[in-house]
Design a protein around this motif. Structure first.
Motif, short mmCIF file in Angstrom:
data_model
loop_
_atom_site.label_atom_id
_atom_site.label_comp_id
_atom_site.label_asym_id
_atom_site.label_seq_id
_atom_site.Cartn_x
_atom_site.Cartn_y
_atom_site.Cartn_z
N SER A 83 54.61 45.11 52.81
CA SER A 83 54.60 43.95 53.96
C SER A 83 53.79 42.74 53.34
O SER A 83 53.02 42.93 52.36
N SER A 84 54.57 41.61 53.98
CA SER A 84 53.76 40.34 53.27
C SER A 84 53.95 39.40 54.54
O SER A 84 55.07 39.17 55.16
N SER A 85 52.86 38.54 54.95
CA SER A 85 52.75 37.58 55.94
C SER A 85 52.91 36.34 55.16
O SER A 85 52.52 35.86 54.09
N GLY A 86 53.43 35.28 55.98
CA GLY A 86 53.33 33.82 55.73
C GLY A 86 54.27 33.62 54.57
O GLY A 86 54.16 32.68 53.83
N VAL A 87 55.51 34.28 54.53
CA VAL A 87 56.65 33.96 53.85
C VAL A 87 57.34 32.79 54.34
O VAL A 87 58.01 32.79 55.32
N GLN A 88 57.23 31.85 53.40
CA GLN A 88 57.94 30.55 53.89
C GLN A 88 59.25 30.45 53.42
O GLN A 88 59.78 30.63 52.25
N ILE A 89 60.30 29.93 54.31
CA ILE A 89 61.56 29.48 53.85
C ILE A 89 61.83 28.08 54.31
O ILE A 89 61.48 27.69 55.62
N PRO A 90 61.74 27.19 53.31
CA PRO A 90 61.71 25.69 53.60
C PRO A 90 62.81 25.20 54.26
O PRO A 90 62.82 24.10 55.09
N MET A 91 63.87 25.68 54.22
CA MET A 91 65.20 25.29 54.94
C MET A 91 66.29 26.26 55.20
O MET A 91 66.21 27.25 54.63
N ALA A 92 67.16 25.74 56.15
CA ALA A 92 68.24 26.92 56.44
C ALA A 92 69.41 26.85 55.45
O ALA A 92 69.45 25.68 54.67
N GLY A 93 70.05 27.91 55.44
CA GLY A 93 71.07 28.02 54.43
C GLY A 93 71.41 29.40 54.06
O GLY A 93 70.78 30.41 54.67
N ASP A 94 72.34 29.60 53.02
CA ASP A 94 72.70 30.84 52.72
C ASP A 94 72.07 31.31 51.62
O ASP A 94 72.23 31.14 50.45
N TRP A 95 70.69 32.18 51.90
CA TRP A 95 69.89 32.56 50.71
C TRP A 95 70.34 33.77 50.19
O TRP A 95 70.78 34.65 50.80
#
Length: 680
Positions: free
Chosen positions: A645-657
């Motif tokens: 587990s990991s908390s605070g995973v940042q996704i900076p912008m929307a898109g097809d990752w």
């Protein structure tokens, strides 16, 4: 009549002049070329299709198996039976194979009844209305997600060796069109005497051969380009027949028919037209060739406009004629420029009037390019964010930079030309360089004349000769009849000496021209201009095969909206195999809430029998390739057996990752598995 001797540098100065005052001319040239940067060469608008919606949606989990699957695109696409495949978790096809047009750019395929639970894969391969193939895949689940054995090819449709070859022939087709149309227009409208110049004839004929050959190759490559990607399919007559039924196939065949008419036009232009000496007959033939050639040129341009980029998207009825004008303006400018350069290199002389007429044609072409290019850019980009944030927009900016370089080189060329004008005095720029050559030639001739002025030596009468003999000798007679009439050997010798003298004269004039530092500098700037033009055309060819900014942003917005409608966390199930004895399993990645910003991530690793798999290490990274973001590494904490587990995973912008997960099952056995997911 003023003429320009064949030299390498004269073209550039003439092409830069607009026939008006120097200050205003420079200002208009900079403004017009800067506006033309949005189109710069044969840059028709591009309008690739993109998947904007589906039912079931990507990543959806439904309670019951659907009766059909539907796909919605940003524009109409060409779809045949088998274009959409639906595969069950075991990789078996479960669709009927019959696609149907449901309207509003939506297409569907029905599924068999009694489908099992698990994860299904929808793969599609279609051709957009602008002739470019597109493909993709997504998954949905019935009941609950499961492992899947479906393996999709890594190579995208339209890529690989066949895709590269097809794109190269497209480049050649543009180049051939520019040479044949622009070269013929230059001869007919600017330099009629050039119809008898062999170098110009070879240029135009080479353009026709290039366009014809590239069209044939494109017709053969069309099937593998939009299908399997295998070069062997180019010789499959059944697939070729299918291509002929498409809009693109019909356009390519029409182009070949028009090229047959163009061959007749070229034969008359360089045959009967060149031999006409009567002014009235020549004028009538010029009018007929202008009408006939214009119709053929418009028809050739329409084979691109009506089958590819301009034929789809918004305002297609306006875009198609605008695209034809765009292509013709490019051909008149660059093709005429190529013909002028070839003439200056290899033709005996070019009238200054021809250069002035081409300058006016080039100016009108730049104005037309600016107007049509701005319209096409608005039509396909649509916003500042698309201009700077999409690959299509970035290519446009690259073209702007290349044109800026071209303007700088043109400014340097004007400086060299101004120096040549200064040497020639108050004379038209077109004739300046020729005057400098003549000046050098006159000096050389004067030196040769001075060298020949020598005192006559006294005539010495040989012993035994008579006075009459001496008298006859002084009179230039042959008293003893020693000289015979010239025979065949003397005639051949005379012709050989004449050829040698002509070659020496040409070489001497070339040395004089090359010795002029101003002309040498102008030659270098022209070569630099040609190099930038070639790169510019290559960038344009790439641009025509790139998804436009407007379409890319619309597709991204649609995917973002679909992701926003998703309820619950994003869940990905990915099988893995490290290749070791105990290296197989499945990992499940949950990202909650699966949106931009902060997320909580849980990873569960299981053995093939469903039990928890306690492995030494798991690492995750997120990459958004379209925005050049990442990889963003995440190292989760080990919570329990088979659970990280990991908390605070940042996704900076929307898109097809792209989600890459590295699994290590022992000290030496590990593997990285990837899966794409719409986040945001």
């Amino acid at each position: 009549m003023q003429t320009i001797a064949p030299r390498r540098g004269a073209r550039s100065g003439a092409a830069a002049r607009l026939g008006i005052t120097p200050g205003v001319g420079r200002l208009l040239l900079v403004v017009a070329v800067f506006l033309g940067a949005l189109l710069a060469t044969a840059a028709p608008a591009s309008a690739h299709a993109a998947l904007t919606g589906s039912d079931p949606k990507q990543g959806a989990v439904v309670d019951q198996a659907p009766a059909s699957v539907s796909l919605t695109f940003s524009e109409k696409v060409a779809m045949s039976d088998g274009s959409v495949r639906v595969l069950d978790p075991a990789g078996k096809r479960v669709d009927t194979g019959k696609t149907s047009d449901l309207g509003s750019n939506t297409y569907g395929v029905r599924l068999h009844k009694g489908l099992p639970d698990g994860t299904f894969t929808v793969a599609y391969q279609v051709v957009s209305a602008d002739s470019h193939p597109i493909s993709g895949a997504y998954t949905f689940s019935v009941g609950a997600p499961s492992d899947t054995k479906v393996a999709l090819p890594d190579q995208e449709v339209g890529g690989g060796f066949v895709g590269g070859l097809y794109d190269f022939t497209r480049y050649l087709s543009y180049a051939g069109f520019i040479l044949v149309v622009g070269g013929a227009a230059f001869v007919l409208g600017c330099w009629p005497r050039g119809a008898g110049a062999r170098p110009v004839q070879r240029l135009v004929v080479s353009g026709w051969v290039t366009l014809t050959a590239s069209t044939l190759v494109m017709l053969l490559l069309r099937a593998p380009y939009t299908g399997s990607g295998k070069i062997a399919d180019a010789f499959d007559m059944a697939k070729l027949g299918e291509v002929l039924q498409t809009k693109t196939g019909a356009a390519l065949v029409s182009r070949l028919l028009l090229l047959a008419a163009a061959a007749l036009f070229i034969a008359v232009l360089f045959g009967a037209y060149e031999k006409r000496t009567d002014p009235k007959e020549r004028k009538d033939l010029t009018f007929g060739l202008a009408i006939g050639g214009g119709v053929v040129a418009v028809g050739l341009g329409a084979t691109w406009a009506m089958a590819e980029h301009a034929s789809t998207g918004i305002q297609a009825g306006i875009a198609m004629p605008v695209d034809v004008v765009h292509l013709l303006a490019v051909a008149a400018w660059l093709g005429g420029l190529a013909a002028l350069v070839v003439a200056l290199y290899f033709a005996p002389s070019v009238e200054a009037g021809a250069v002035r007429r081409f300058s006016r044609v080039a100016f009108c072409s730049v104005v037309a390019l600016a107007a049509t290019g701005l319209y096409q850019s608005w039509r396909q980009v649509g916003s500042w964010s698309a201009l700077t944030g999409t690959w299509y927009g970035q290519l446009l900016l690259i073209k702007v930079g290349l044109v800026a370089v071209l303007v700088g080189i043109a400014w340097i060329s004007r400086r060299w030309t101004a120096r040549i004008v200064g040497q020639a005095g108050d004379m038209a720029p077109e004739a300046a360089a020729a005057a400098v050559v003549e000046k050098h030639a006159e000096k050389s001739a004067a030196k040769r004349t001075t060298a020949k002025r020598v005192e006559k030596k006294p005539v010495t009468v040989p012993a035994g000769s008579t006075g009459a003999d001496s008298k006859d000798s002084k009179a230039g007679k042959d008293p003893k009849g020693l000289k015979d009439s010239k025979g065949p050997k003397d005639s051949k010798r005379t012709a050989q000496l004449a050829r040698q003298q002509a070659a020496m004269t040409t070489a001497r004039e070339k040395r004089i021209r090359d010795a002029d530092p101003n002309r040498s500098g102008l030659r270098r700037s022209v070569l630099a201009e040609a190099g930038v033009a070639v790169v510019l055309l290559a960038v344009t060819t790439v641009l025509t095969s790139t998804e436009p900014g407007r379409t890319e942003e619309e597709a991204a917005a649609s995917k973002t909206a679909a992701a926003a409608q998703r309820t619950g966390p994003l869940t990905l199930k990915i099988p893995f195999d490290t290749g070791s004895k105990d290296g197989k399993g499945t990992l499940q990645l949950d990202l909650d809430p699966g949106r931009t910003g902060s997320n909580e991530m849980h990873i569960f690793v299981k053995r093939p029998n469903g039990s928890a798999f306690d492995i030494p290490e798991v690492k995750v990274s997120f990459t958004l390739k379209s925005k050049d973001v990442g990889p963003l590494p995440v190292v989760p904490d080990h919570i329990a057996t088979g659970h990280w587990s990991s908390s605070g995973v940042q996704i900076p912008m929307a898109g097809d990752w792209k989600v890459a997960v590295t699994v290590r099952t022992s000290d030496i056995d590990q593997v990285t598995v990837n899966k794409n997911a719409q986040i945001g």
